[in-house]
Design a protein around this motif. Structure first.
Motif, mmCIF file in Angstrom:
data_model
loop_
_atom_site.group_PDB
_atom_site.id
_atom_site.type_symbol
_atom_site.label_atom_id
_atom_site.label_comp_id
_atom_site.label_asym_id
_atom_site.label_seq_id
_atom_site.Cartn_x
_atom_site.Cartn_y
_atom_site.Cartn_z
ATOM 1 N N ASP A 182 0.828 -1.353 -0.073
ATOM 2 C CA ASP A 182 0.075 -0.037 -0.119
ATOM 3 C C ASP A 182 0.912 1.176 0.085
ATOM 4 O OD1 ASP A 182 -1.546 2.432 0.886
ATOM 5 O OD2 ASP A 182 -2.991 0.949 1.443
ATOM 6 N N ARG A 183 0.985 2.052 -1.104
ATOM 7 C CA ARG A 183 1.998 3.040 -1.210
ATOM 8 C C ARG A 183 1.627 4.095 -0.363
ATOM 9 N NH1 ARG A 183 5.765 5.583 -3.866
ATOM 10 N NH2 ARG A 183 5.557 7.666 -4.157
ATOM 11 N N GLU A 184 0.149 4.496 0.275
ATOM 12 C CA GLU A 184 0.145 5.408 1.103
ATOM 13 C C GLU A 184 0.626 5.096 2.372
ATOM 14 O OE1 GLU A 184 -3.823 8.018 2.768
ATOM 15 O OE2 GLU A 184 -4.158 6.074 1.485
ATOM 16 N N GLN A 185 0.233 3.651 2.758
ATOM 17 C CA GLN A 185 0.793 3.185 4.145
ATOM 18 C C GLN A 185 2.493 3.131 4.059
ATOM 19 O OE1 GLN A 185 -0.693 2.552 6.921
ATOM 20 N NE2 GLN A 185 -2.902 2.247 6.018
ATOM 21 N N LEU A 186 2.975 3.076 2.939
ATOM 22 C CA LEU A 186 4.511 2.971 2.981
ATOM 23 C C LEU A 186 5.070 4.376 2.928
ATOM 24 C CD1 LEU A 186 6.914 1.148 2.365
ATOM 25 C CD2 LEU A 186 6.812 1.512 -0.099
ATOM 26 N N ILE A 187 4.521 5.172 2.500
ATOM 27 C CA ILE A 187 5.150 6.748 2.590
ATOM 28 C C ILE A 187 4.897 7.060 4.016
ATOM 29 C CG2 ILE A 187 4.539 9.227 2.053
ATOM 30 C CD1 ILE A 187 3.751 8.273 -0.870
ATOM 31 N N SER A 188 3.936 6.736 4.808
ATOM 32 C CA SER A 188 3.674 7.029 6.137
ATOM 33 C C SER A 188 4.742 6.695 7.023
ATOM 34 C CB SER A 188 2.320 6.787 6.508
ATOM 35 O OG SER A 188 1.259 7.389 5.915
ATOM 36 N N TRP A 189 4.974 5.279 6.761
ATOM 37 C CA TRP A 189 5.943 4.408 7.650
ATOM 38 C C TRP A 189 7.436 5.122 7.503
ATOM 39 C CZ3 TRP A 189 6.514 0.831 11.163
ATOM 40 C CH2 TRP A 189 7.892 0.511 11.705
ATOM 41 N N ASN A 190 7.771 5.308 6.075
ATOM 42 C CA ASN A 190 8.897 5.815 5.652
ATOM 43 C C ASN A 190 8.978 7.072 6.367
ATOM 44 O OD1 ASN A 190 9.688 3.635 3.919
ATOM 45 N ND2 ASN A 190 9.204 4.420 2.256
ATOM 46 N N HIS A 191 8.090 8.009 6.416
ATOM 47 C CA HIS A 191 8.305 9.494 6.873
ATOM 48 C C HIS A 191 8.512 9.479 8.168
ATOM 49 C CE1 HIS A 191 6.842 13.580 8.149
ATOM 50 N NE2 HIS A 191 7.585 13.707 7.057
ATOM 51 N N LEU A 192 7.894 8.568 9.175
ATOM 52 C CA LEU A 192 8.323 8.131 10.536
ATOM 53 C C LEU A 192 9.587 7.799 10.678
ATOM 54 C CD1 LEU A 192 5.093 6.748 11.717
ATOM 55 C CD2 LEU A 192 5.611 8.907 12.236
ATOM 56 N N SER A 286 11.981 11.281 2.493
ATOM 57 C CA SER A 286 10.585 10.637 2.177
ATOM 58 C C SER A 286 9.728 12.081 1.902
ATOM 59 C CB SER A 286 9.822 9.850 3.610
ATOM 60 O OG SER A 286 8.460 9.738 3.230
ATOM 61 N N PRO A 287 8.567 11.639 0.936
ATOM 62 C CA PRO A 287 7.681 12.851 1.093
ATOM 63 C C PRO A 287 6.935 13.046 2.324
ATOM 64 C CG PRO A 287 7.537 11.401 -0.836
ATOM 65 C CD PRO A 287 8.762 10.679 -0.107
ATOM 66 N N SER A 288 6.304 14.122 2.761
ATOM 67 C CA SER A 288 5.530 14.490 3.765
ATOM 68 C C SER A 288 4.153 14.122 3.740
ATOM 69 C CB SER A 288 5.965 15.729 4.470
ATOM 70 O OG SER A 288 4.745 16.279 5.319
ATOM 71 N N PRO A 289 3.513 13.127 4.222
ATOM 72 C CA PRO A 289 2.055 12.786 4.329
ATOM 73 C C PRO A 289 1.309 14.173 4.334
ATOM 74 C CG PRO A 289 3.260 11.320 5.491
ATOM 75 C CD PRO A 289 4.109 12.154 5.665
ATOM 76 N N SER A 290 1.602 14.923 5.422
ATOM 77 C CA SER A 290 0.686 16.108 5.775
ATOM 78 C C SER A 290 1.226 17.398 4.976
ATOM 79 C CB SER A 290 1.032 16.534 7.110
ATOM 80 O OG SER A 290 2.303 16.898 7.472
ATOM 81 N N ALA A 291 2.052 17.483 3.977
ATOM 82 C CA ALA A 291 2.447 18.452 3.328
ATOM 83 C C ALA A 291 3.049 17.871 1.933
ATOM 84 C CB ALA A 291 3.717 19.643 3.873
ATOM 85 N N PRO A 292 2.037 17.812 0.792
ATOM 86 C CA PRO A 292 2.734 17.104 -0.317
ATOM 87 C C PRO A 292 3.811 17.741 -1.026
ATOM 88 C CG PRO A 292 0.022 17.346 -0.186
ATOM 89 C CD PRO A 292 0.681 18.222 0.955
ATOM 90 N N SER A 293 3.828 19.038 -0.787
ATOM 91 C CA SER A 293 5.271 19.819 -1.635
ATOM 92 C C SER A 293 6.447 19.591 -0.734
ATOM 93 C CB SER A 293 4.546 21.052 -1.945
ATOM 94 O OG SER A 293 4.520 21.891 -0.646
ATOM 95 N N ARG A 294 6.205 18.985 0.135
ATOM 96 C CA ARG A 294 7.427 18.877 1.225
ATOM 97 C C ARG A 294 8.177 17.442 1.202
ATOM 98 N NH1 ARG A 294 8.693 21.352 7.112
ATOM 99 N NH2 ARG A 294 9.840 19.932 7.977
ATOM 100 N N ILE A 295 9.467 17.429 0.956
ATOM 101 C CA ILE A 295 10.288 16.313 1.336
ATOM 102 C C ILE A 295 11.083 16.526 2.445
ATOM 103 C CG2 ILE A 295 11.994 14.742 0.082
ATOM 104 C CD1 ILE A 295 9.713 15.039 -1.458
ATOM 105 N N ASP A 296 10.951 15.760 3.407
ATOM 106 C CA ASP A 296 12.013 15.465 4.570
ATOM 107 C C ASP A 296 12.930 14.665 4.335
ATOM 108 O OD1 ASP A 296 10.823 17.287 6.703
ATOM 109 O OD2 ASP A 296 8.965 16.084 6.171
ATOM 110 N N LEU A 297 14.232 14.833 4.848
ATOM 111 C CA LEU A 297 15.449 14.247 4.559
ATOM 112 C C LEU A 297 16.347 14.226 6.065
ATOM 113 C CD1 LEU A 297 15.407 16.732 2.287
ATOM 114 C CD2 LEU A 297 16.707 15.109 1.266
#
Length: 333
Positions: A182-192, A286-297
């Motif tokens: 599930d891509r949405e779940q994966l992005i959330s996990w990676n962002h954490l 990872s992209p930020s789930p709460s801010a689509p235009s933000r990449i956190d590193l």
């Protein structure tokens, strides 16, 4: 396996709770009478004395879970992993599990196997026959999480995201059919994981960092009182002689400014004071789930690059990074 309730509030923008398959993660087993003593002589953190965890229990806290590094003789990290002790039976021999980046699991297992020699230990890369999944939520969600007897699980340190604390669990399970990512779940996990500021070595960053360069000692990944291991003298010298001039930082960048610029692990950073020499490297992103235009590193960079000027991603003409606060204090070196 039973999922927790789906109707929790979600101020951080993370996907609703569920088990997320983690295709970037692999699993290594080290089994046998001498498994713990063998790994004690190979890894940056202490392995002896780990509390046994029997399925369906979840290994938790430092007594049962350790962040470990595997270094080259030059003190550079070949791999990092989360380690716990899961005997296969109540009276079974030790079985230590290393949750590790999948792209380096096979080569790490092969390298460890070369040093088994006469030890009664067997190193096996299980990444093709076991799947790694992740689960996140609050303490109540974790308490309600059910692990099957055939599975193993360990709890990672909690992460603060948008003023909400999230607990995380890594789950290892024998492969089954019809499992989709599930891509949405994966992005959330990676962002954490990115926001935890706890690094994970992948293929693109192998042998790039002495542990302290990515804060490994500050997130309890190094035990300076244990015995020798590959690269131990260099790691200790870096700690006590204060020669580390680079550290892991959190940063972010606007996705709109990236263009075609890659931002994944291994991407180099450049400072305005020197356009020719890299000032650092991306560790995780990872992209930020709460801010689509933000990449956190997570980025490793020179400390003096933080004192003034701008840090650019990819090249001196690349997008400018904004440095953010770490969620933990650094151990002074």
């Amino acid at each position: 396996m039973t999922n927790s309730p789906q109707n929790i509030s979600n101020p951080s923008g993370l996907a609703p709770l569920a088990h997320s398959l983690l295709p970037e993660w692999g699993l290594i087993f080290v089994e046998g009478h001498d498994a713990a003593s063998f790994l004690q002589n190979q890894l940056s953190n202490s392995v002896l004395g780990l509390k046994r965890t029997f399925s369906p229990q979840i290994a938790q806290f430092h007594e049962s879970v350790r962040l470990v590094g595997y270094c080259s003789p030059k003190g550079r990290l070949i791999a990092s992993a989360w380690l716990a002790l899961f005997p296969s039976a109540d009276n079974g021999e030790d079985r230590l599990a290393l949750f590790i980046s999948k792209d380096i699991a096979a080569v790490t297992a092969k390298r460890l196997s070369m040093y088994v020699l006469r030890s009664k230990a067997k190193v096996t890369d299980m990444s093709s026959s076991w799947t790694v999944a992740g689960f996140y939520g609050n303490d109540q969600d974790i308490a309600a999480l059910r692990i099957e007897n055939s599975q193993i699980a360990l709890r990672l340190p909690d992460v603060l995201s948008n003023h909400q604390s999230y607990a995380r669990v890594l789950i290892g399970k024998p492969n089954t059919e019809n499992e989709n990512v599930d891509r949405e779940q994966l992005i959330s996990w990676n962002h954490l994981e990115v926001m935890s500021a706890i690094p994970r070595i992948v293929l693109a960053t192998q042998e790039q960092f002495v542990p302290q360069m990515i804060n490994f000692e500050s997130v309890v990944g190094v035990d300076f009182k244990k015995g020798c291991y590959p690269g131990q003298e260099i790691v200790a010298r870096s700690q006590y002689r204060g020669v580390i001039k680079r550290r892991l930082q959190l940063a972010h960048v606007s996705s709109e400014s990236l263009g075609s610029q890659e931002y994944g692990p291994g991407a180099e950073l450049f400072h305005t004071s020197d356009a020719t020499q890299p000032a650092g490297m991306v560790v995780l992103a990872s992209p930020s789930p709460s801010a689509p235009s933000r990449i956190d590193l997570q980025v490793e960079c020179k400390l003096d690059a933080l004192e003034g000027g701008e840090i650019h991603l990819g090249s001196i003409d690349g997008p400018v990074l904004k440095i953010d606060s770490l969620p933990y204090p650094l151990i002074e070196i």
